[in-house]
Design an enzyme around this catalytic site. Structure first.
Site, PDB file in Angstrom:
ATOM      1  N   CYS A   2       0.701  -1.561  -0.249  1.00  0.00           N
ATOM      2  CA  CYS A   2      -0.046  -0.108   0.035  1.00  0.00           C
ATOM      3  C   CYS A   2       1.076   0.936   0.121  1.00  0.00           C
ATOM      4  O   CYS A   2       2.378   0.849   0.703  1.00  0.00           O
ATOM      5  CB  CYS A   2      -0.993  -0.299   1.574  1.00  0.00           C
ATOM      6  SG  CYS A   2      -1.937  -1.442   1.060  1.00  0.00           S
ATOM      7  N   ARG A  27       4.599   0.915  -6.506  1.00  0.00           N
ATOM      8  CA  ARG A  27       4.292   0.162  -5.463  1.00  0.00           C
ATOM      9  C   ARG A  27       4.020  -1.360  -5.227  1.00  0.00           C
ATOM     10  O   ARG A  27       3.833  -2.128  -4.255  1.00  0.00           O
ATOM     11  CB  ARG A  27       4.454   0.338  -4.299  1.00  0.00           C
ATOM     12  CG  ARG A  27       5.449   1.586  -4.161  1.00  0.00           C
ATOM     13  CD  ARG A  27       4.901   2.749  -2.415  1.00  0.00           C
ATOM     14  NE  ARG A  27       4.911   2.454  -1.552  1.00  0.00           N
ATOM     15  CZ  ARG A  27       5.076   2.079  -0.422  1.00  0.00           C
ATOM     16  NH1 ARG A  27       6.779   2.863  -0.483  1.00  0.00           N
ATOM     17  NH2 ARG A  27       4.804   1.310   0.432  1.00  0.00           N
ATOM     18  N   TRP A  75      -3.182  -2.928  -1.518  1.00  0.00           N
ATOM     19  CA  TRP A  75      -2.324  -3.836  -2.434  1.00  0.00           C
ATOM     20  C   TRP A  75      -3.458  -4.809  -1.545  1.00  0.00           C
ATOM     21  O   TRP A  75      -2.997  -4.879  -0.450  1.00  0.00           O
ATOM     22  CB  TRP A  75      -0.879  -3.871  -1.834  1.00  0.00           C
ATOM     23  CG  TRP A  75      -0.393  -5.054  -2.506  1.00  0.00           C
ATOM     24  CD1 TRP A  75       0.299  -5.122  -4.405  1.00  0.00           C
ATOM     25  CD2 TRP A  75       0.428  -6.278  -2.378  1.00  0.00           C
ATOM     26  NE1 TRP A  75       0.204  -6.259  -4.029  1.00  0.00           N
ATOM     27  CE2 TRP A  75       0.605  -7.034  -3.190  1.00  0.00           C
ATOM     28  CE3 TRP A  75       0.533  -6.655  -1.016  1.00  0.00           C
ATOM     29  CZ2 TRP A  75       1.235  -7.905  -3.159  1.00  0.00           C
ATOM     30  CZ3 TRP A  75       1.363  -7.969  -0.723  1.00  0.00           C
ATOM     31  CH2 TRP A  75       1.883  -8.621  -1.360  1.00  0.00           C
ATOM     32  N   ASN A 101      -0.826   1.365   5.859  1.00  0.00           N
ATOM     33  CA  ASN A 101      -0.342  -0.079   5.208  1.00  0.00           C
ATOM     34  C   ASN A 101       0.433  -0.367   6.331  1.00  0.00           C
ATOM     35  O   ASN A 101       0.745  -0.225   7.359  1.00  0.00           O
ATOM     36  CB  ASN A 101       1.006   1.195   4.572  1.00  0.00           C
ATOM     37  CG  ASN A 101       1.440   0.339   3.583  1.00  0.00           C
ATOM     38  OD1 ASN A 101       1.470  -0.971   3.652  1.00  0.00           O
ATOM     39  ND2 ASN A 101       3.113   0.413   4.121  1.00  0.00           N
ATOM     40  N   GLY A 102      -0.201  -2.073   5.907  1.00  0.00           N
ATOM     41  CA  GLY A 102       0.286  -2.961   6.946  1.00  0.00           C
ATOM     42  C   GLY A 102      -0.956  -3.584   7.112  1.00  0.00           C
ATOM     43  O   GLY A 102      -1.500  -4.388   6.685  1.00  0.00           O
ATOM     44  N   GLU A 478      19.262 -15.340 -11.002  1.00  0.00           N
ATOM     45  CA  GLU A 478      18.490 -14.043 -11.192  1.00  0.00           C
ATOM     46  C   GLU A 478      18.264 -13.551 -12.470  1.00  0.00           C
ATOM     47  O   GLU A 478      16.999 -12.662 -13.257  1.00  0.00           O
ATOM     48  CB  GLU A 478      20.089 -12.957 -10.957  1.00  0.00           C
ATOM     49  CG  GLU A 478      19.070 -11.243 -11.798  1.00  0.00           C
ATOM     50  CD  GLU A 478      18.309 -10.390 -10.659  1.00  0.00           C
ATOM     51  OE1 GLU A 478      17.573 -11.138  -9.508  1.00  0.00           O
ATOM     52  OE2 GLU A 478      17.477  -9.533 -11.215  1.00  0.00           O
ATOM     53  N   LYS A 482      13.742 -12.056 -13.804  1.00  0.00           N
ATOM     54  CA  LYS A 482      14.140 -10.914 -14.222  1.00  0.00           C
ATOM     55  C   LYS A 482      12.493 -11.747 -15.266  1.00  0.00           C
ATOM     56  O   LYS A 482      11.839 -10.942 -15.674  1.00  0.00           O
ATOM     57  CB  LYS A 482      15.180 -10.742 -15.654  1.00  0.00           C
ATOM     58  CG  LYS A 482      15.997  -9.346 -14.386  1.00  0.00           C
ATOM     59  CD  LYS A 482      15.332  -8.104 -14.141  1.00  0.00           C
ATOM     60  CE  LYS A 482      14.896  -8.327 -12.927  1.00  0.00           C
ATOM     61  NZ  LYS A 482      14.971  -8.745 -11.036  1.00  0.00           N
ATOM     62  N   GLU A 485       9.312 -12.997 -13.351  1.00  0.00           N
ATOM     63  CA  GLU A 485       8.235 -11.407 -12.700  1.00  0.00           C
ATOM     64  C   GLU A 485       8.107 -10.982 -13.924  1.00  0.00           C
ATOM     65  O   GLU A 485       6.646 -10.080 -13.587  1.00  0.00           O
ATOM     66  CB  GLU A 485       8.850 -11.664 -11.953  1.00  0.00           C
ATOM     67  CG  GLU A 485      10.250  -9.951 -11.813  1.00  0.00           C
ATOM     68  CD  GLU A 485      10.893  -9.352 -10.949  1.00  0.00           C
ATOM     69  OE1 GLU A 485      10.400  -8.957 -10.126  1.00  0.00           O
ATOM     70  OE2 GLU A 485      11.582  -8.921 -11.367  1.00  0.00           O
ATOM     71  N   HIS A 501      19.539 -34.779 -12.991  1.00  0.00           N
ATOM     72  CA  HIS A 501      19.214 -35.340 -11.955  1.00  0.00           C
ATOM     73  C   HIS A 501      17.942 -35.172 -11.904  1.00  0.00           C
ATOM     74  O   HIS A 501      16.773 -35.218 -10.745  1.00  0.00           O
ATOM     75  CB  HIS A 501      20.268 -35.039 -10.578  1.00  0.00           C
ATOM     76  CG  HIS A 501      21.100 -34.816 -11.206  1.00  0.00           C
ATOM     77  ND1 HIS A 501      22.177 -36.030 -10.579  1.00  0.00           N
ATOM     78  CD2 HIS A 501      22.440 -34.167 -10.877  1.00  0.00           C
ATOM     79  CE1 HIS A 501      23.581 -36.011 -10.701  1.00  0.00           C
ATOM     80  NE2 HIS A 501      23.560 -34.914 -10.748  1.00  0.00           N
ATOM     81  N   LYS A 596       6.539  -2.695  -5.205  1.00  0.00           N
ATOM     82  CA  LYS A 596       8.006  -2.889  -5.802  1.00  0.00           C
ATOM     83  C   LYS A 596       9.003  -3.140  -4.597  1.00  0.00           C
ATOM     84  O   LYS A 596      10.098  -4.012  -4.286  1.00  0.00           O
ATOM     85  CB  LYS A 596       8.473  -1.557  -5.513  1.00  0.00           C
ATOM     86  CG  LYS A 596      10.020  -0.693  -5.706  1.00  0.00           C
ATOM     87  CD  LYS A 596      10.645  -1.831  -7.259  1.00  0.00           C
ATOM     88  CE  LYS A 596      12.642  -1.423  -6.941  1.00  0.00           C
ATOM     89  NZ  LYS A 596      12.816  -2.016  -7.666  1.00  0.00           N
TER      90      LYS A 596
END
Ligand code: AGP
Length: 601
Positions: A2, A27, A75, A101-102, A478, A482, A485, A501, A596
């Site tokens: 948020c 965000r 969010w 926010n939380g 990494e 990228k 996502e 394996h 973010k």
């Protein structure tokens, strides 16, 4: 996560609030809302699902006046995505307006114990909070400040909050309170603001006061009054953020991610200038940090996501140049499954935001155990930089795109410089980094090649692999993050030797496998593994360094010191992800479901 913005003392405050929300869009969110106290024109509360642009459109014909207001991007955590669940939440009688926010862990217990008979409008924990404030204000005859503090006193210890409250009986005032979810108070001669992220309000001020856990602030257009956990008034100096508002704009770029990929070269030069003097001696790293690392017998690098991947690279530097065994851990695992520690551990936290809840949880535990720690972060004055023993800046400038790029390469560079400083390595690191920066630019200038690779290898594909060994395996994970996502192509980053394996069973006709070959010791083995998957139908794409390249490799990287090759190898991966995402018509900067800065566990 948020996002919160609020302002008081701004003529026609609404445009400033909406612009602030737009700056917070990176965000991640799914609804947005705004409350403006319109004085004699009354209260304006507008909330919409979806983008801030929808909220903006919904305010257009409402002639919203007012000099004070609060706004929020949500969010969803408690309660689905709906207008009713969007913030600001209003008390039953329309007097109080609250954004948050939380997460309030015990909100249902509070509802059952205190709000029987109150007609709730939403499924959210935040509405419980604003109804409690209303209740305590009326039934206990408390001031708004005391009603807010009483509500906070009822929240259980695991709750996290950034609250911003307005009371239409004191229209110019805002009340802010914070625990774990960051809140900054921006101060200026004309107006005062509150924000989750300074970047949102840089048009109004570059001077901010940090609100600390447990504190409450009363903010009007002229002054800010801070109160500690006990309600005692305290003073705190503001700090000046040397970020120009334009730095947080896209400028001529279509997406922040592309801008930030390009900025990696400037960041590399900035870091070199900051951390090396003209004689290539390391500077701006306190001797205390060097000594504390030297005194340790094992390093623990703790981070999440891309920052964790940067730790996988940094491990090599610390072990090779300092001789200190180094472990790399995912924050969310380490927090609740702490391994047996060495006698003299030293903790290094890597973070772009400095606010990742998983990493903060570990730092809390590390501090409680009395161990020394260093945070290397892009946002200084963040929780992780403030609460660690030491902090070093990434100096990458605001990173807005959800997909982290310049923070990753900056973290690798700072880890290399730190390890070099501690270990007095023989490497002429300043010169090697300068060469790497030049070659990074060469690669960045060949974007069209990666656009073609993305099209040829990934069009209409639903899965892909990046494989490599050693440092190339570290970059492979990494590279995979990228791609997956932002393009939503299920991508695995894999140690090439491990494929046989089990996972090689997933290889079928046309499966894209991107092989990274920059480490001479294992180049032959990786090429063998690429041949194995190719024999099973994979569409292989080889990205190799010049000294190890062979005909038909898709892209040849310039050569730099093999230890620094990750700085180069990651750039094709960033650009391939960017173009694959564009090909799919997706929002490069704001991928679905992602934020973010993940400030909740
Ligand atoms: C990386 O592209 C992601 N956005 C994510 O993995 C991110 O790196 C992670 O959430 C850690 O964030 P931090 O660096 O701010 O701690």
């Amino acid at each position: 996560m948020c996002g919160i913005v609020g302002a008081t003392g701004v003529n026609q405050v609404l445009p400033s609030l909406l612009k602030g929300l737009e700056k917070l869009e990176y965000r991640g969110y799914d609804s947005a809302g705004v409350y403006v106290n319109g004085g004699k024109d009354g209260d304006f509360l507008v909330r919409e699902k979806g983008r801030v642009s929808r909220l903006k459109a919904a305010t257009e014909n409402k002639h919203i006046t007012g000099t004070a207001g609060i706004a929020h991007t949500r969010w969803a955590t408690h309660g689905g995505v709906s207008v009713e669940n969007a913030h600001p939440h209003m008390s039953e009688d329309g007097r109080f307006y609250l954004v948050h926010n939380g997460v309030i862990e015990n909100f249902d217990e509070l509802r059952d114990n205190y709000l029987q008979g109150v007609k709730l409008q939403s499924e959210t924990d935040t509405e419980i909070a604003v109804q409690l404030i209303d209740k305590f204000s009326k039934e206990d005859n408390l001031s708004t400040f005391d009603a807010l503090r009483k509500m906070i006193s009822l929240l259980d210890d695991n709750s996290a909050y950034g609250f911003l409250l307005m009371d239409n009986e004191t229209p110019d005032l805002m009340y802010a309170a914070k625990k774990k979810s960051p809140l900054l108070i921006g101060v200026s001669d004309q107006a005062n603001v509150v924000t989750s992220d300074a970047a949102a309000m840089l048009d109004i001020t570059q001077d901010f006061i940090e609100l600390m856990d447990g504190e409450v602030a009363i903010i009007d257009k002229e002054k800010v009054t801070l109160f500690d956990v006990q309600g005692k008034q305290i003073e705190r100096e503001s700090f000046h953020l040397d970020i120009d508002a334009s730095e947080t704009d896209k400028g001529v770029y279509p997406y922040y991610m592309l801008k930030e990929i390009d900025e990696q070269v400037i960041v590399a030069h900035t870091l070199s200038q900051h951390y090396f003097d003209d004689d290539a001696n390391v500077q701006n790293i306190d001797d205390e940090i060097i000594d504390a690392i030297k005194a340790s017998d094992r390093l623990y690098i703790v981070a999440a996501g891309t920052s964790y991947h940067a730790g996988l690279v940094g491990k090599r530097y610390f072990e090779k140049w300092t001789g200190i065994p180094t472990e790399v851990h995912i924050s969310s695992e380490f927090a609740y499954d702490q391994p047996l520690l060495s006698q003299r551990p030293f903790f290094i936290f890597l973070s772009q935001s400095g606010e990742t809840a998983d990493s903060r949880e570990v730092l809390d535990n590390v501090v409680k155990q009395g161990y020394p720690s260093l945070t290397i972060a892009n946002v200084m004055n963040s929780t992780l930089t403030r609460e660690a023993t030491f902090a070093l800046p990434l100096l990458a400038g605001p990173e807005i795109a959800v997909a982290s790029t310049k923070a990753y390469t900056a973290q690798i560079i700072v880890e290399a410089i730190l390890a070099h400083a501690v270990g007095n390595s023989e490497v002429d690191l300043k010169n090697e980094l300068a060469k790497a920066a030049v070659e990074m630019q060469v690669i960045i200038d060949q974007k069209d090649k990666f656009k073609i690779i993305a099209e040829q290898a990934l069009k209409n594909q639903s899965s892909a692999f990046y494989i490599g060994r050693g440092l190339d395996a570290a970059v492979a994970v990494e590279a995979a993050l990228k791609l997956k996502e932002i393009s939503y192509i299920q991508t695995e980053g894999f140690a090439a030797g491990e494929l046989k394996h089990g996972t090689i069973s997933l290889i079928e006709e046309g499966t894209p496998v991107l092989g990274l070959v920059t480490q001479s010791k294992t180049a032959g083995l990786v090429r063998g593994e690429i041949a194995q998957v190719s024999a099973r139908g994979a569409n292989t794409v080889i990205i190799a360094s010049k000294s190890l390249a062979k005909a038909n490799d898709a892209y040849v990287l310039p050569d730099v010191d093999e230890l620094l090759m990750p700085l180069l190898t990651v750039i094709p991966a960033q650009l391939i992800a960017y173009y694959a995402t564009l090909d799919r018509g997706l929002d490069v900067d704001r991928p679905r479901n992602l934020a973010k800065s993940v400030t909740v566990q």
